[in-house]
Design an enzyme around this catalytic site. Sequence first.
Site, PDB file in Angstrom:
ATOM      1  N   HIS A 172       0.857  -1.181   0.000  1.00 26.91           N
ATOM      2  CA  HIS A 172       0.000   0.000   0.000  1.00 26.91           C
ATOM      3  C   HIS A 172       0.893   1.229   0.000  1.00 26.91           C
ATOM      4  CE1 HIS A 172      -3.201  -2.851   1.665  1.00 26.91           C
ATOM      5  NE2 HIS A 172      -3.363  -2.687   0.365  1.00 26.91           N
ATOM      6  N   GLU A 175       2.000   3.707   2.888  1.00 26.18           N
ATOM      7  CA  GLU A 175       2.517   3.175   4.150  1.00 26.18           C
ATOM      8  C   GLU A 175       4.047   3.269   4.177  1.00 26.18           C
ATOM      9  OE1 GLU A 175       0.492  -0.649   4.305  1.00 26.18           O
ATOM     10  OE2 GLU A 175      -1.455   0.342   4.160  1.00 26.18           O
ATOM     11  N   ARG A 230      -3.219   4.710  -2.072  1.00 27.62           N
ATOM     12  CA  ARG A 230      -3.023   3.360  -1.515  1.00 27.62           C
ATOM     13  C   ARG A 230      -2.727   2.293  -2.578  1.00 27.62           C
ATOM     14  NH1 ARG A 230      -5.330  -0.333   2.583  1.00 27.62           N
ATOM     15  NH2 ARG A 230      -6.437  -2.067   1.610  1.00 27.62           N
ATOM     16  N   HIS A 303       2.675  -3.726   6.824  1.00 24.62           N
ATOM     17  CA  HIS A 303       1.739  -2.624   6.558  1.00 24.62           C
ATOM     18  C   HIS A 303       1.782  -1.623   7.713  1.00 24.62           C
ATOM     19  CE1 HIS A 303      -0.826  -4.587   3.349  1.00 24.62           C
ATOM     20  NE2 HIS A 303      -0.105  -5.616   3.765  1.00 24.62           N
ATOM     21  N   GLU A 379       0.875  -4.630  11.153  1.00 23.36           N
ATOM     22  CA  GLU A 379       0.424  -3.244  10.994  1.00 23.36           C
ATOM     23  C   GLU A 379       1.264  -2.437  11.982  1.00 23.36           C
ATOM     24  OE1 GLU A 379      -1.762  -2.111   8.833  1.00 23.36           O
ATOM     25  OE2 GLU A 379      -2.957  -3.863   8.250  1.00 23.36           O
TER      26      GLU A 379
END
Length: 413
Positions: A172, A175, A230, A303, A379
Amino acid sequence: MKSLFLSSLLLSLTLANVVPKAEQKVDYSGFKALRVKGKGKDFESQVEKLAAHVLTCGKGEYVDLVVSPDQVDAVTALATDSTVLSNDVGAMLASEGEFSAYAVPSETWFTTYHSYNDHLQFLRDLQAGYTSNSAIITAGTSVQGRTLTGIQIWGSGGRGSKPAILIHGTVHAREWITTMTTEYFAWQLLTKYNSDAAIKAVVDKFDFYIMPIVNPDGFVYTQTTDRLWRKNRQTVSSSSCVGRDINRNWPYKWEVTGGASTSPCSETYKGLAPSDAPENRGLVSQVQSLKNSRGIRLYLDIHSYGQYILWPYGYNCNLRAENDAAHRTIASAAATAIRGVFGTAYTIGPSCSTLYATTGSSTDYTDVTGNATYSYTYELRDKGTNGFVLPASQIQPTVRETWAGLLSMLQRV
Ligand SMILES: *[C@@H]1O[C@H](CO)[C@@H](O)[C@H](O)[C@H]1NC(C)=O
Ligand SMILES: [Zn+2]
């Protein structure tokens, strides 16, 4: 989206498949980041239409949005509860700092963000310093013709002789912290091999494949045009909206509903068919080739944001991986290791039941089709205060604590 972006969308139609130099950079001055909750099944689709970008991409407890000043009232009117995460996204962007001039890889690399070309140069220079332990690797080509580029690292067993550790970053585009973090992994493994026994032990045990930027077109677009982009930069004839979500495009349970969007304007657009994003095809063939040769011991998809360590499955909230307990033990140890560095708290669990449903996702694919022993999504920082726009001052703390999580995993898989 989207009247705001209409002019850039029209431009990107005529400029399809070229680097969009002529587009104006999106100015986020005065835009707000909001965390909203609402009732009813239409709530999310209604606020999504009003937002410039949706930051959280699934049916979670709340939705984080970036909203232009003139839409703030409309969004908060729909919400039962709303919190302001940022009063001025444009001002937040300034906290990311300037890119520094390129210097040969040293730890200061991890104190600022960098351009795409400098990231490629970083990999080349790092590899050039360790030619007997590493090689530049590629995995297919993006929509706009950029090569997905990474680094392979091995130890005393020689190239390609041990079970694979496969790590993907920046699928993405927005990020950015994930680019820095995956590069830090490679930098640690190579530069500390001779001086740190714990690092030597894991490098001698595994064969590492680290791909810091698997969505290069999207990443470049975040630097030229829209910091909060994204997806990839692929068009579709039925719509003027651009981009497929490469992490909803994997050819496993792609067809299941509820974990991706069929609307080309959505942040989670799954595409017209599994693997119809060229970036995804490159990654699939990389996974297949590792499965068929040395086997994948550990797959990580890095991510941001939210501070989670997640494992399969994304497509079904009731299903558990056959080695779910082992996934949990290893994730729990990694979360403890991360917390031990600066106190950053991570939540762990199977992805659908812990966060939200995702279909056609990387870790479901690597777990089932790729036969990886362990598959995790990280994440990274933070929990929404800065979101994707993590200040430069947090790069070094983030890469260091996440490294502690990785090392802990490598010692247990
Ligand atoms: C899957 O991986 C295991 C090792 O973890 C191996 O024993 C098995 O043969 C692999 N299966 C396939 C279908 O590749
Ligand atoms: Zn992501």
